[in-house]
Scaffold this active site. Structure first.
Site, short mmCIF file in Angstrom:
data_model
loop_
_atom_site.label_atom_id
_atom_site.label_comp_id
_atom_site.label_asym_id
_atom_site.label_seq_id
_atom_site.Cartn_x
_atom_site.Cartn_y
_atom_site.Cartn_z
N HIS A 147 0.85 -1.19 0.00
CA HIS A 147 0.00 0.00 0.00
C HIS A 147 0.89 1.24 0.00
O HIS A 147 1.95 1.24 0.61
CB HIS A 147 -0.91 0.03 1.25
CG HIS A 147 -2.10 0.91 1.08
ND1 HIS A 147 -2.04 2.27 1.29
CD2 HIS A 147 -3.35 0.62 0.69
CE1 HIS A 147 -3.24 2.78 1.05
NE2 HIS A 147 -4.06 1.82 0.69
N ASP A 168 -7.99 -5.28 0.50
CA ASP A 168 -8.52 -6.20 -0.51
C ASP A 168 -8.16 -7.66 -0.26
O ASP A 168 -8.61 -8.54 -0.99
CB ASP A 168 -8.00 -5.78 -1.90
CG ASP A 168 -8.69 -4.50 -2.37
OD1 ASP A 168 -8.03 -3.65 -2.97
OD2 ASP A 168 -9.90 -4.35 -2.07
C1 SDX Z 1 -6.64 -0.24 -2.60
O1 SDX Z 1 -4.76 4.24 -2.03
C2 SDX Z 1 -5.68 3.69 -1.32
O2 SDX Z 1 -6.01 4.14 -0.25
C3 SDX Z 1 -6.34 2.48 -1.96
C4 SDX Z 1 -7.27 1.65 -1.08
C5 SDX Z 1 -8.53 2.43 -0.73
O3 SDX Z 1 -9.16 2.12 0.29
O4 SDX Z 1 -8.94 3.28 -1.56
O5 SDX Z 1 -6.61 1.29 0.11
C6 SDX Z 1 -7.73 0.41 -1.81
O6 SDX Z 1 -6.49 0.06 -3.74
C7 SDX Z 1 -5.71 -1.20 -1.90
C8 SDX Z 1 -4.56 -1.69 -2.83
C9 SDX Z 1 -5.06 -2.84 -3.67
N1 SDX Z 1 -4.04 -3.22 -4.70
C10 SDX Z 1 -3.33 -4.37 -4.59
O7 SDX Z 1 -3.42 -5.15 -3.65
C11 SDX Z 1 -2.40 -4.61 -5.78
C12 SDX Z 1 -1.03 -5.09 -5.29
N2 SDX Z 1 -0.38 -3.95 -4.62
C13 SDX Z 1 0.62 -3.22 -5.32
O8 SDX Z 1 0.36 -3.09 -6.71
C14 SDX Z 1 1.00 -1.92 -4.61
O9 SDX Z 1 1.27 -2.25 -3.32
C15 SDX Z 1 0.06 -0.73 -4.61
C16 SDX Z 1 -0.39 -0.37 -5.99
C17 SDX Z 1 -1.14 -0.98 -3.77
C18 SDX Z 1 0.83 0.43 -4.02
O10 SDX Z 1 1.80 0.74 -4.93
P1 SDX Z 1 2.97 1.79 -4.61
O11 SDX Z 1 2.70 2.59 -3.42
O12 SDX Z 1 3.25 2.52 -5.88
O13 SDX Z 1 4.15 0.88 -4.22
P2 SDX Z 1 5.29 0.43 -5.21
O14 SDX Z 1 4.68 -0.29 -6.38
O15 SDX Z 1 6.17 1.61 -5.48
O16 SDX Z 1 6.06 -0.65 -4.32
C19 SDX Z 1 7.05 -0.23 -3.38
C20 SDX Z 1 7.92 -1.49 -3.21
C21 SDX Z 1 8.41 -2.01 -4.55
O17 SDX Z 1 9.60 -2.72 -4.30
P3 SDX Z 1 11.04 -1.93 -4.56
O18 SDX Z 1 11.01 -1.46 -5.99
O19 SDX Z 1 11.08 -0.80 -3.56
O20 SDX Z 1 12.08 -3.00 -4.31
O21 SDX Z 1 7.12 -2.52 -2.64
C22 SDX Z 1 7.00 -3.60 -3.56
C23 SDX Z 1 7.37 -3.05 -4.92
O22 SDX Z 1 7.87 -4.06 -5.75
N3 SDX Z 1 5.60 -4.01 -3.55
C24 SDX Z 1 5.18 -5.26 -3.72
C25 SDX Z 1 3.79 -5.22 -3.65
N4 SDX Z 1 3.39 -3.95 -3.45
C26 SDX Z 1 4.52 -3.20 -3.40
N5 SDX Z 1 5.87 -6.41 -3.93
C27 SDX Z 1 5.14 -7.54 -4.07
N6 SDX Z 1 3.77 -7.57 -4.01
C28 SDX Z 1 3.07 -6.44 -3.81
N7 SDX Z 1 1.72 -6.48 -3.76
#
Ligand code: SDX
Length: 384
Positions: A264, A320
């Site tokens: 997140h 989620d």
């Molecule tokens: C919702 O924003 C909100 O408030 C949303 C929400 C709401 O109530 O409205 O909370 C609802 O949308 C929840 C999120 C649902 N989405 C998912 O579960 C999809 C999987 N999650 C990821 O795609 C991600 O965590 C996000 C999109 C939710 C957040 O993305 P960010 O903040 O842009 O984080 P990032 O992609 O920059 O990741 C930071 C690091 C990265 O690693 P590094 O490059 O630093 O080494 O964390 C890792 C990412 O690779 N990472 C994950 C991961 N999420 C982040 N690695 C593996 N699996 C994951 N799910």
């Protein structure tokens, strides 16, 4: 002159609005709606009372709540012309596309933009909160070849939605847990779909277009669409024994593999909403039997958070991750999980719509131009 150092992909950490609707402390695990902790609201309030709190900024008096509930009950039915339009939707279409289309269609009937008229604003709030659950349920019934179930005026908001969806009166525990789920999903500061709602609202378009924009944004798998993807992932894993092999396979194929339901932008501890949803799933399992995929989910969380170092990196289950397991136990199909998220988040989107109207300034950020300048037009015969 804007410099590259000011640009943050995804506007990470950049305030896009000033708002008093909700507050998150992602490190302390705090989520408050209008200053009230979500943990209190989830068990002491109802979704319609929370919607009133979010939209009008205060808890309603007994009379205000009764009047609001009566108005919602009165406006639950959808125009037959919208129902007839929905009959033309392909049965194989995704319910989020049906929701976005039918929400926008409401604007065909009520599109006056009397945005300075409090009666217009209240009417739009009531219509959207009242009709969107009916539209979701109607599409679901029609795609299965059935006539939509008319709202049951003897049932409250959440029980009525479950009734329209499943054709049976839900038991009190089901209706109560579903209502709590709606409270949990109602608002969450400046998430992508709320930002989309505010940008659309800033042009002073009608509220139906605002909600249609937000629904389209919520549908994405990185946002609200993740809840459906989580169940598909758990179904693909299939068993507790296959969790580790699945994780190894994913990370071998792509070390940056995104596991749905984890991570997140704001929460760097386990999302308090995931904790509550997990507890409510277990409450349902006690009475209705355990879901095999719940054990898979628990194991996957343990492997990723403890063995793969997700915990050290602040990557935990988000809202989620467990919500789909609750909805499954309520007899709701996977592809309705995100529309249900939308039914709930309409309350938050409407609160931000009203707040944006008070700001009354169109969103128009700048950019850092990375293209060319002063190029000549190339005649067709000279192109490669
Ligand atoms: C919702 O924003 C909100 O408030 C949303 C929400 C709401 O109530 O409205 O909370 C609802 O949308 C929840 C999120 C649902 N989405 C998912 O579960 C999809 C999987 N999650 C990821 O795609 C991600 O965590 C996000 C999109 C939710 C957040 O993305 P960010 O903040 O842009 O984080 P990032 O992609 O920059 O990741 C930071 C690091 C990265 O690693 P590094 O490059 O630093 O080494 O964390 C890792 C990412 O690779 N990472 C994950 C991961 N999420 C982040 N690695 C593996 N699996 C994951 N799910």
């Amino acid at each position: 002159m804007t410099t590259a150092c000011e640009y943050k992909p995804g506007l990470e950490g950049i305030p896009a609005a000033q708002s008093s609707v909700s507050y998150i402390d992602g490190k302390k695990g705090i989520l408050e709606y209008r200053g009230i902790p979500i943990e209190e609201l989830a068990v002491k309030s109802t979704f319609l009372e929370v919607a009133y709190l979010l939209i009008w900024g205060k808890l309603p008096t007994k009379e205000e709540l009764a009047a609001f509930e009566t108005e919602i009950r009165y406006h639950r039915r959808i125009k037959y012309r919208i129902r007839d339009m929905m009959k033309c939707f392909p049965e194989t279409g995704h319910p989020m596309d049906a929701l976005q289309t039918s929400a926008a269609a409401l604007g065909l009937f009520y599109s006056r933009r009397a945005l300075d008229d409090q009666a217009y604003i209240r009417a739009a709030v009531v219509r959207l909160l009242a009709k969107i659950p009916t539209m979701v349920a109607a599409f679901h019934m029609m795609r299965r070849g059935n006539d939509p179930i008319q709202p049951n005026d003897n049932l409250d908001y959440s029980a009525n939605f479950l009734y329209m969806l499943t054709e049976r009166i839900p038991d009190p525990q089901e209706a109560e847990i579903f209502d709590r789920c709606l409270i949990l999903h109602a608002e969450h500061t400046m998430n992508a779909s709320t930002f989309s709602a505010r940008v659309t609202a800033s042009t002073l378009t009608d509220p139906y277009a605002v909600i249609a924009s937000a629904v389209g944004t919520l549908a994405g798998p990185l946002h609200g669409g993740a809840n459906e993807e989580v169940l598909e992932m758990l179904e693909e894993i299939g068993s507790v024994d296959n969790v580790r092999p699945y994780v190894e396979k994913c990370l071998k194929q792509n070390p940056k593999h995104k596991f749905m339901g984890f991570g997140h932008r704001v929460w760097k501890v386990k999302d308090p909403r995931a904790i509550m949803l997990q507890n409510w799933a277990e409450e349902l399992f006690e009475k209705k039997g355990r879901d095999e995929y719940y054990d898979v989910a628990i194991k996957l969380e343990k492997v990723l958070v403890e063995e793969k170092g997700f915990g050290e990196r602040g990557i935990y289950p988000n809202v989620d991750y467990y919500s789909g397991l609750v909805y499954r136990k309520l007899g709701i199909p996977n592809d309705l999980f995100t529309p249900i998220f939308g039914i709930s988040r309409v309350a938050g989107w409407l609160a931000h719509w009203k707040e944006q109207l008070e700001v009354n300034r169109i969103y128009r950020p700048t950019q850092i131009y990375t293209g060319d300048h002063a190029l000549s037009y190339i005649p067709m015969e000279e192109r490669v």
